[in-house]
Design an enzyme around this catalytic site. Structure first.
Site, mmCIF file in Angstrom:
data_model
loop_
_atom_site.group_PDB
_atom_site.id
_atom_site.type_symbol
_atom_site.label_atom_id
_atom_site.label_comp_id
_atom_site.label_asym_id
_atom_site.label_seq_id
_atom_site.Cartn_x
_atom_site.Cartn_y
_atom_site.Cartn_z
ATOM 1 N N ASP A 186 44.311 52.346 27.120
ATOM 2 C CA ASP A 186 44.239 53.257 28.269
ATOM 3 C C ASP A 186 44.921 54.600 28.021
ATOM 4 O O ASP A 186 44.472 55.621 28.532
ATOM 5 C CB ASP A 186 44.864 52.608 29.511
ATOM 6 C CG ASP A 186 43.982 51.521 30.111
ATOM 7 O OD1 ASP A 186 42.867 51.316 29.592
ATOM 8 O OD2 ASP A 186 44.405 50.878 31.089
ATOM 9 N N GLU B 222 34.512 56.619 49.484
ATOM 10 C CA GLU B 222 34.210 57.104 48.128
ATOM 11 C C GLU B 222 33.918 58.598 48.183
ATOM 12 O O GLU B 222 33.076 59.034 48.949
ATOM 13 C CB GLU B 222 33.010 56.333 47.548
ATOM 14 C CG GLU B 222 32.483 56.837 46.219
ATOM 15 C CD GLU B 222 33.552 56.958 45.134
ATOM 16 O OE1 GLU B 222 33.726 58.083 44.617
ATOM 17 O OE2 GLU B 222 34.204 55.955 44.815
ATOM 18 N N ALA C 111 40.262 46.621 29.028
ATOM 19 C CA ALA C 111 41.108 45.796 28.160
ATOM 20 C C ALA C 111 40.418 45.478 26.838
ATOM 21 O O ALA C 111 41.045 45.517 25.775
ATOM 22 C CB ALA C 111 41.461 44.495 28.882
ATOM 23 N N ARG D 54 58.478 46.872 27.633
ATOM 24 C CA ARG D 54 59.550 47.109 28.618
ATOM 25 C C ARG D 54 59.477 46.159 29.809
ATOM 26 O O ARG D 54 60.422 46.050 30.575
ATOM 27 C CB ARG D 54 59.510 48.554 29.093
ATOM 28 C CG ARG D 54 58.306 48.908 29.942
ATOM 29 C CD ARG D 54 58.362 50.351 30.398
ATOM 30 N NE ARG D 54 57.176 50.685 31.175
ATOM 31 C CZ ARG D 54 56.897 51.901 31.598
ATOM 32 N NH1 ARG D 54 57.706 52.905 31.308
ATOM 33 N NH2 ARG D 54 55.809 52.148 32.300
ATOM 34 N N HIS E 296 15.576 27.523 29.040
ATOM 35 C CA HIS E 296 15.135 27.360 30.427
ATOM 36 C C HIS E 296 15.715 26.068 30.984
ATOM 37 O O HIS E 296 15.764 25.071 30.275
ATOM 38 C CB HIS E 296 13.598 27.288 30.463
ATOM 39 C CG HIS E 296 13.057 26.983 31.825
ATOM 40 N ND1 HIS E 296 12.949 27.933 32.819
ATOM 41 C CD2 HIS E 296 12.598 25.823 32.368
ATOM 42 C CE1 HIS E 296 12.442 27.364 33.901
ATOM 43 N NE2 HIS E 296 12.226 26.085 33.656
ATOM 44 N N GLY F 47 38.492 54.669 47.272
ATOM 45 C CA GLY F 47 37.977 54.598 45.900
ATOM 46 C C GLY F 47 37.109 53.367 45.713
ATOM 47 O O GLY F 47 37.505 52.258 46.077
ATOM 48 N N ALA G 74 42.940 53.204 45.410
ATOM 49 C CA ALA G 74 42.424 52.883 44.066
ATOM 50 C C ALA G 74 41.644 54.096 43.565
ATOM 51 O O ALA G 74 40.429 54.062 43.396
ATOM 52 C CB ALA G 74 41.531 51.642 44.140
ATOM 53 N N VAL G 75 42.394 55.192 43.342
ATOM 54 C CA VAL G 75 41.754 56.478 43.035
ATOM 55 C C VAL G 75 41.918 56.869 41.564
ATOM 56 O O VAL G 75 42.022 58.038 41.235
ATOM 57 C CB VAL G 75 42.286 57.598 43.957
ATOM 58 C CG1 VAL G 75 41.791 57.404 45.377
ATOM 59 C CG2 VAL G 75 43.815 57.658 43.937
ATOM 60 N N GLY H 157 51.648 40.875 27.597
ATOM 61 C CA GLY H 157 50.302 40.794 28.161
ATOM 62 C C GLY H 157 49.965 42.023 28.991
ATOM 63 O O GLY H 157 48.817 42.252 29.345
#
Length: 464
Positions: A310, A203, A318, A36, A443, A180, A268-269, A40
């Site tokens: 999700d 938080e 992802a 829609r 190394h 968050g 961002a909860v 991506g």
């Protein structure tokens, strides 16, 4: 009008959907993919990719300020937020166009519009030109998720932002409050703090990055505080008083409410699944707290209907969505793929310092009844880390004391989001401590710390 018929219809063209469509096409199926908004999905357009582009700009800006340490000179260091954002949008645009090209190359029919399941095996798509009817025996839901809005804390795009607003900021925050401290919150806090915003993170749980191992969270908190961030744990934002040029947040910590005045808030909860308007209820699809309930093969229990990524629940990553997309495509094509083991999916957070982990934390392993051996190795003991000027960090490994199985690995520091894959492969191949001991690590590299951390669990570390 007769419906166009396909072997498989995918609803959603994010990292779950477009990958499912391509894999199914590779296996000879006739596939349609309905989207829609952007090919991506959120990941490429409004999530993983553009945030990494922003964070790279912040990282370079941070390094420019450290030029003197490296014997270099950089004068009049500054940034142009519009140019930084423009670059991130170009990166996203390039990749979205790349997905379009891949779908075309694999002969996937792309239908741009809003999909509804009207009956088993039937999809109706509202497009700009009208309604298209599609039919297929197999339908894959890959509609993803969106930011959760808490009552009173809703994003308005002016002074209170969701991740979308933060990716195209209408102004550069001077005083920022981030609600968050999961991956999304901490990445934006890291970005704006590096560019000079006075940043506070709230938080609700007892530590930042709460899904990580306690030691990693503690290390991260110290690093963020040193960078000038204010971290409020076990705290809740009760209300936001908004005005044209500021927001006053009422933050409760331990029963006391403090008023914090800022010019920008990022919420961002968490996220909620995009399950509305698809016609799931009528088909009898079970939805639990905005996520479609599936079995280990992403089957919904409704014949021929699958849900991936999700919308099908945690972990909301992802790479998990893409892997599920491949698994479902192979299943539909008559193959016998293995179900995904959640314990072998790594999580990466691209703050500064970076954080990455796979498998069980030390606490979770003990809760599950394991007797554990734990190894740790600090970045300060690694030659490459010191040469890079990145001596702050830690690698921690958790083994089953009885069998030597690698139960989990947890890292914080430079480039750990790239390093973690070594342990992910190890988990997939059912690695034991002996296998890691016997592996020759090159190394000088940061990866040598992975060797040393495993050795340390058995008292054998050389350089610490």
């Amino acid at each position: 009008m007769a419906a166009q018929t396909f072997d498989m219809i995918v609803i959603g063209a994010g990292p779950g959907g477009y990958v499912a469509a391509i894999r199914a096409a590779q296996l000879g199926l006739n596939v349609a993919c309905v989207e829609r908004e952007n090919l991506g999905g959120i990941c490429l357009n409004w999530g993983c990719i553009p945030t990494k582009a922003l964070l790279r700009s912040a990282e370079v800006f941070h390094l420019m300020h450290r030029a003197k340490e490296f014997g270099l000179k950089a004068d009049a260091i500054g940034y142009d937020i519009d140019a930084v954002v423009k670059r991130s949008r170009q990166v996203a645009g390039q990749l979205s166009a790349g997905v379009k090209g891949l779908l075309k190359k694999n002969k996937v029919t792309v239908v741009m519009g809003e999909a509804t399941l009207t009956a088993p095996g039937k999809v109706s798509v509202k497009t700009e030109k009208g309604t298209e009817e599609l039919a297929a025996k197999n339908i894959v839901l890959a509609t993803g998720a969106r930011a959760r809005d808490l009552p009173g804390l809703e994003a308005d795009g002016k002074r209170v932002w969701s991740y979308r607003h933060a990716l195209k900021p209408p102004h550069m925050p001077k005083k920022l409050l981030v609600i968050g401290s999961g991956a999304i919150g901490i990445e934006f806090a890291s970005f704006f703090n590096t560019l000079g915003a006075d940043t506070t993170v709230v938080e609700v749980l007892d530590r930042v990055l709460p899904v990580e191992d306690v030691e990693i969270s503690t290390f991260a908190r110290k690093a963020f505080t040193k960078q000038g961030m204010k971290i409020l744990e076990k705290s809740t934002v009760k209300q936001l008083d908004r005005s044209a040029d500021k927001v006053v947040a009422h933050v409760e910590t331990g029963g006391k409410v403090e008023k914090i005045e800022v010019d920008t808030v990022i919420s961002a909860v968490g996220i909620v699944g995009n399950v509305e308007g698809l016609g799931l209820e009528a088909l009898g699809v079970k939805v639990d707290r905005t996520h479609v309930v599936t079995d280990e093969y992403c089957r919904t229990g409704v014949e021929g209907l699958y849900a991936i990524g999700d919308i099908a629940g945690a972990p909301w990553l992802a790479h998990k969505a893409s892997h599920e997309g491949v698994m479902v495509a192979e299943l539909i094509a008559g193959q016998h793929p293995h179900p995904i083991k959640p314990g072998s999916i790594a999580g990466c957070t691209y703050c500064h310092p970076q954080v990455a982990s796979v498998g069980m934390t030390e606490a979770k392993a003990k809760e599950a009844g394991y007797e554990v051996k734990v190894g740790k190795f600090p970045f300060i003991g690694n030659g490459k880390a010191i040469a890079l000027g990145e001596p702050e960090g830690l690698i921690k490994t958790v083994f089953d004391a009885k069998t030597g199985e690698l139960l989990g690995a947890h890292m914080i520091g430079a480039e750990v989001t790239e390093l973690i894959q070594g342990y992910v492969i190890g988990r997939t191949l059912e690695t034991t401590e002996e296998d890691l001991f016997e592996t020759v690590f090159p190394h000088p590299t940061l990866s040598e710390m992975m060797h040393e951390s495993a050795l340390d669990a058995y008292g054998r570390a050389i350089h610490f």
